[in-house]
Write an enzyme that holds these catalytic residues in place. Sequence first.
Site, mmCIF file in Angstrom:
data_model
loop_
_atom_site.group_PDB
_atom_site.id
_atom_site.type_symbol
_atom_site.label_atom_id
_atom_site.label_comp_id
_atom_site.label_asym_id
_atom_site.label_seq_id
_atom_site.Cartn_x
_atom_site.Cartn_y
_atom_site.Cartn_z
ATOM 1 N N LYS A 1 0.808 -1.252 -0.156
ATOM 2 C CA LYS A 1 -0.050 0.105 -0.168
ATOM 3 C C LYS A 1 0.804 1.306 0.154
ATOM 4 O O LYS A 1 1.938 1.159 0.547
ATOM 5 C CB LYS A 1 -0.902 0.150 1.273
ATOM 6 C CG LYS A 1 -1.941 -0.808 1.346
ATOM 7 C CD LYS A 1 -2.711 -0.735 2.794
ATOM 8 C CE LYS A 1 -3.695 -1.959 3.061
ATOM 9 N NZ LYS A 1 -4.875 -1.818 2.116
ATOM 10 N N ASP B 1 -2.884 -7.704 -1.496
ATOM 11 C CA ASP B 1 -3.553 -6.824 -0.505
ATOM 12 C C ASP B 1 -5.204 -6.989 -0.255
ATOM 13 O O ASP B 1 -5.854 -6.573 0.309
ATOM 14 C CB ASP B 1 -3.629 -5.276 -0.955
ATOM 15 C CG ASP B 1 -3.846 -4.373 -0.198
ATOM 16 O OD1 ASP B 1 -3.981 -4.581 1.111
ATOM 17 O OD2 ASP B 1 -4.308 -3.015 -0.551
ATOM 18 N N ARG C 1 -9.981 -11.657 2.522
ATOM 19 C CA ARG C 1 -11.183 -12.842 2.443
ATOM 20 C C ARG C 1 -10.529 -14.157 2.204
ATOM 21 O O ARG C 1 -10.954 -15.082 2.321
ATOM 22 C CB ARG C 1 -11.569 -12.472 0.940
ATOM 23 C CG ARG C 1 -10.522 -12.334 -0.370
ATOM 24 C CD ARG C 1 -11.056 -11.704 -1.329
ATOM 25 N NE ARG C 1 -11.131 -10.128 -1.187
ATOM 26 C CZ ARG C 1 -11.442 -9.133 -2.106
ATOM 27 N NH1 ARG C 1 -12.021 -9.629 -3.123
ATOM 28 N NH2 ARG C 1 -11.591 -8.035 -1.694
#
Length: 461
Positions: free
Chosen positions: A240, A310, A314
């Site tokens: 990020k 990233d 999940r």
Amino acid sequence: MPLRFAPDSAEALDLHIIEQGGAYAWAEAYPDHVRAWIDASGFDGAIGDSLLVPAADGRPMAALAGFGTPGTRRRQRFVLASVAPRFAGLTLRVASGLPEDRAEIEALGWLLAGYGFSRYRDQSPKVGALCAPEGVDAARVETLAEAEALTRDLINTPAADMGPEALEAATRRLAEKFGARLDATTGEALLEKNFPMIHAVGRAAAQAPRLLDLRWGETGPTLTLVGKGVCFDTGGLNLKPGSSMGLMKKDMGGAANVLGLAQAIMALGLKVRLRVLIPAVENSVSSESFRPQDILTSRKGLTVEINNTDAEGRLVLADALALADEERPDLMISMATLTGAARVAAGPDLAPFFATEPGIADALGRAAGPAADPVWQMPFHEPYETMIEPGIADLDNAPSGGFAGAITAALFLRRFVTDTPRYAHFDIFGWQPSAAPGRSKGGLGQGPRAILGALPELLDL
């Protein structure tokens, strides 16, 4: 400070809740100097208005709090919380004007106005002490406030002090407090017990990944809560930018929310068999990091192509959901700070959710308003299933194109819940961007009160 009601006493000052424009009607029962005082103060009952009314000898004889109009109240979650700081140092007893259907939530908002995250320095706001309003179940409201405080504290704690080990310790303290059992599967044991995606996401971090499994209750329907516990998310090898990494201590907000909800369920003694599953990891960068284009095999046996490291939440949730699904609980709920797409769709205030049955959505919708915990249903839109099917593997963890990100993430999770018909997934923000009455800036519970309110209907309690 403890989020508790003050004991009622003769010293408590009467608090009158005044609709906008209703101050003069209220003053008709009092001497002329009271109306003159209201005139001089400019108090008209707008939300946020407050006033101490003096007796003839100058000492306070009553307190007034503005309640606005039905239109302005719809725009504010907790109305009376806006005046709680104005009465710091006083103990107040609601004497008139608080509608019965608003009493519990306004009392809760007042208590939450006293919340401050004080682990590193005292930030407890100074607010007036409130006696429990008549007809309000004081113990229940205090339980809701304490559950919210737990959620906020966990999210607000930076990753240096809230990594996987600390999240496990916090979960263990909760289990010990209520006589629950906690099992933790850590490090290489995740591979031995077939949780490969939890291991893959967390193996690069200094603290070993783990799956926390809390159980409580011996009778009643089965309820399983699954919370994303990514204690910090660098994005992994798909790193990020700094501007996107600044709030990533809150990426365990799903875990914090299910722990707050679990605390409320246990404290209230609901007749359920509760299970809480938290995959606790840190998504870090090292030679052990999982990579773009890797293909992981999940606990369910489904293969997953990694197209963005990233999109790790999940992955860890998938293994936990697969484990939960093996028991076929009566109701399963997952909570996660999962997608930016949900924030774009609903903003920071609403908790978007997906449900496999209309009855789940209807119950949550009915409970959300009285709980002052707004939720918004989004669809498991099946035509988008092809977007999460990359061809080389069963599933794609990060479909390209940028469309329907919250929906495709929810569809991905649903692939791991095949034997449990009643499932809901919450894609929450878990953060209050700026302070509002009863909601300090920082970590926030989103959805637990609505869920708690819906459980009697959903589980026939």
